[in-house]
Motif scaffolding. Structure first.
Motif, PDB file in Angstrom:
ATOM      1  N   ILE A  96      57.770   7.598  15.079  1.00 45.81           N
ATOM      2  CA  ILE A  96      58.662   8.645  15.055  1.00 45.81           C
ATOM      3  C   ILE A  96      59.654   8.676  13.703  1.00 45.81           C
ATOM      4  O   ILE A  96      59.890   9.559  13.161  1.00 45.81           O
ATOM      5  N   GLU A  97      59.883   7.225  13.290  1.00 46.71           N
ATOM      6  CA  GLU A  97      60.551   7.048  12.079  1.00 46.71           C
ATOM      7  C   GLU A  97      59.675   7.844  10.681  1.00 46.71           C
ATOM      8  O   GLU A  97      60.466   8.148   9.880  1.00 46.71           O
ATOM      9  N   MET A  98      58.212   7.804  11.066  1.00 42.97           N
ATOM     10  CA  MET A  98      57.679   8.486   9.998  1.00 42.97           C
ATOM     11  C   MET A  98      57.715   9.740   9.880  1.00 42.97           C
ATOM     12  O   MET A  98      57.154  10.560   9.009  1.00 42.97           O
ATOM     13  N   ARG A  99      58.366  10.453  10.848  1.00 39.70           N
ATOM     14  CA  ARG A  99      58.654  12.010  11.155  1.00 39.70           C
ATOM     15  C   ARG A  99      57.273  12.579  10.951  1.00 39.70           C
ATOM     16  O   ARG A  99      57.437  13.907  10.561  1.00 39.70           O
ATOM     17  N   LEU A 100      56.372  11.960  11.593  1.00 42.48           N
ATOM     18  CA  LEU A 100      55.071  12.746  11.966  1.00 42.48           C
ATOM     19  C   LEU A 100      55.210  13.843  13.110  1.00 42.48           C
ATOM     20  O   LEU A 100      55.982  13.686  14.115  1.00 42.48           O
ATOM     21  N   GLU A 101      54.660  14.876  12.962  1.00 44.62           N
ATOM     22  CA  GLU A 101      54.544  15.914  13.717  1.00 44.62           C
ATOM     23  C   GLU A 101      53.419  16.174  14.796  1.00 44.62           C
ATOM     24  O   GLU A 101      52.523  15.305  14.529  1.00 44.62           O
ATOM     25  N   ARG A 102      53.555  16.898  15.802  1.00 42.38           N
ATOM     26  CA  ARG A 102      52.414  16.719  16.747  1.00 42.38           C
ATOM     27  C   ARG A 102      51.112  17.309  15.940  1.00 42.38           C
ATOM     28  O   ARG A 102      50.071  16.637  16.592  1.00 42.38           O
ATOM     29  N   GLY A 103      51.151  17.785  15.168  1.00 39.94           N
ATOM     30  CA  GLY A 103      49.581  18.185  14.393  1.00 39.94           C
ATOM     31  C   GLY A 103      49.174  17.071  13.557  1.00 39.94           C
ATOM     32  O   GLY A 103      48.110  17.184  13.008  1.00 39.94           O
ATOM     33  N   ASP A 104      50.199  16.013  13.488  1.00 38.24           N
ATOM     34  CA  ASP A 104      49.487  14.836  12.590  1.00 38.24           C
ATOM     35  C   ASP A 104      48.669  13.953  13.480  1.00 38.24           C
ATOM     36  O   ASP A 104      48.523  14.359  14.752  1.00 38.24           O
ATOM     37  N   ALA A 105      48.383  12.753  13.009  1.00 39.06           N
ATOM     38  CA  ALA A 105      47.285  12.209  13.712  1.00 39.06           C
ATOM     39  C   ALA A 105      47.574  10.459  13.533  1.00 39.06           C
ATOM     40  O   ALA A 105      48.346  10.160  12.721  1.00 39.06           O
ATOM     41  N   VAL A 106      47.470  10.008  14.781  1.00 38.51           N
ATOM     42  CA  VAL A 106      47.411   8.408  14.903  1.00 38.51           C
ATOM     43  C   VAL A 106      45.944   7.906  14.912  1.00 38.51           C
ATOM     44  O   VAL A 106      45.208   8.451  15.590  1.00 38.51           O
ATOM     45  N   ILE A 107      45.705   7.208  13.819  1.00 42.88           N
ATOM     46  CA  ILE A 107      44.433   6.328  13.700  1.00 42.88           C
ATOM     47  C   ILE A 107      44.528   4.966  14.170  1.00 42.88           C
ATOM     48  O   ILE A 107      45.279   4.188  13.815  1.00 42.88           O
ATOM     49  N   ALA A 108      43.483   4.840  14.924  1.00 42.43           N
ATOM     50  CA  ALA A 108      43.487   3.373  15.826  1.00 42.43           C
ATOM     51  C   ALA A 108      42.528   2.756  14.888  1.00 42.43           C
ATOM     52  O   ALA A 108      41.220   3.340  14.879  1.00 42.43           O
TER      53      ALA A 108
END
Length: 374
Positions: A96-108
């Motif tokens: 959230i602090e990175m201000r990522l949006e729903r269309g961005d991605a989380v990489i595991a």
């Protein structure tokens, strides 16, 4: 069988949520290109652990940068204890602090612990962000990165809090596995063996003959990983949310998860694949006790797991596992329990696993009591 340096592609068929698993040597070197083909404009948070970050993170960041993908890491401690409420909160707040949006991605970017935790965070932030798996352990490549199970542990048991949330892409680089410790590689291999034991006796026979080649890498390793992924993908496509057949993937896990819980997820005592190995032997032995399979199958499984270097009984856990009651307490919290009735994955023989419902608790207790005394 795949020739060296070729990539195999396995598709998980889930209608508009279908995705590819790319498996092969040096797949990581094309990570940016592969991600961009699926998510052209996404910024990324890379969730990883200290061990993976020290070896592989710089290369991944450079690869993403070369493709114009903005990415920032979130580095967590290594180990099963990281699958906790506290670390989930850390990851969520960082995203959230990175201000990522729903269309961005989380990489595991890590093993099963990172994949489960990062996936749960991706499912939760903004009610669902894009999720990409880059598994770096054998266990994660053949099991936890495929199928959308995400979550964390609670004090009451393993994986009791989580969500089904499918990734957009899985990148499995088989050369990355060369950096694993021997123990981690062997533990992950328990999950490969599981696929043969569930419903593919031919694959199990092949595994018995090719352990040395799989250890060395190359085409045997790619084949083992790809075959495992295909097996899981087929089951997930038919039963995404484990309402039936998918429960077969838990062969050995009911006993194994209980042992992990009793040992408080201390990786120096027991890691997941070791628990599964013990659990698979117990599942075959209990099946034989219930006259569902031959004791010869139990011995065959035990012999092969010992050849691989995996534990096959609870003798090494005597400082932790004191009684059958202890194990039964954790089994009662297992996800396969239904209205208080015990459900187990048992077997009629090699490659013939089945879902056994309403298994009498007294039979399980008596079996475990004998197993602890042997």
């Amino acid at each position: 069988m795949t020739d060296r340096n070729l990539t195999e592609k396995v598709k998980v068929e889930l209608a508009d949520r279908s995705y590819d698993i790319l498996i092969g040597e040096h797949v990581l070197l094309g990570a940016g290109k592969h991600i961009k083909s699926v998510l052209p404009d996404a910024k990324c948070a890379i969730v990883t652990d200290e061990n993976v970050a020290a070896i592989h993170l710089e290369a991944l960041l450079e690869n993403l940068k070369a493709e114009g993908i903005e990415a920032a890491p979130i580095i967590l401690p290594a180990g099963e204890a990281t699958k906790s409420y506290a670390h989930l909160q850390t990851v969520i707040e960082a995203i959230i602090e990175m201000r990522l949006e729903r269309g961005d991605a989380v990489i595991a970017f890590g093993g099963g612990v990172i994949g489960d935790l990062a996936g749960f965070a991706a499912a939760s932030v903004r009610r669902g962000m894009n999720f990409i798996q880059i598994p770096t352990s054998l266990l994660a490549q053949v099991d936890s990165s495929v199928g959308g199970k995400t979550g964390i542990n609670s004090p009451q048991g393993k994986n009791l809090v989580g969500a089904f949330y499918q990734p957009r892409l899985v990148l499995a680089d088989t050369t990355v596995l060369d950096t694993l410790s021997e123990r981690e590689f062997r533990a992950g291999f328990a999950e490969v063996i599981k696929y043969g034991l569930i419903n593919d006796a031919g694959f199990y026979n092949w595994l018995e003959q090719n352990w040395d080649g799989i250890k060395k890498g190359g085409k045997e390793r790619i084949h083992a990983v790809a075959t495992s992924c295909r097996a899981k993908a087929a089951i997930v496509a038919r039963d995404e949310r484990e309402s039936g057949e998918r429960a077969l993937l838990n062969l050995g896990h009911t006993f194994g998860h209980a042992l992990e819980g009793i040992t408080k997820y201390q990786s120096d005592v027991l890691v997941h694949g070791e628990g599964v190995a013990i659990g698979m032997v117990l599942a075959h032995a209990f099946s034989a006790r219930m006259n569902q399979s031959s004791p010869d199958d139990t011995q065959r499984v035990k012999t092969y797991l010992e050849k691989v270097g995996l534990p096959t009984d609870m003798s090494g856990l005597r400082n932790h596992v004191k009684s059958a009651n202890q194990i039964m307490d954790f089994i009662a919290q297992d996800k396969k329990v239904s209205r208080g009735n015990l459900n187990f994955i048992l077997t009629h023989g090699i490659g013939q696993a089945y879902i056994a419902k309403n298994v009498p608790a007294a039979e399980v207790h008596a079996f475990l009591t004998e197993a602890l005394e042997s």
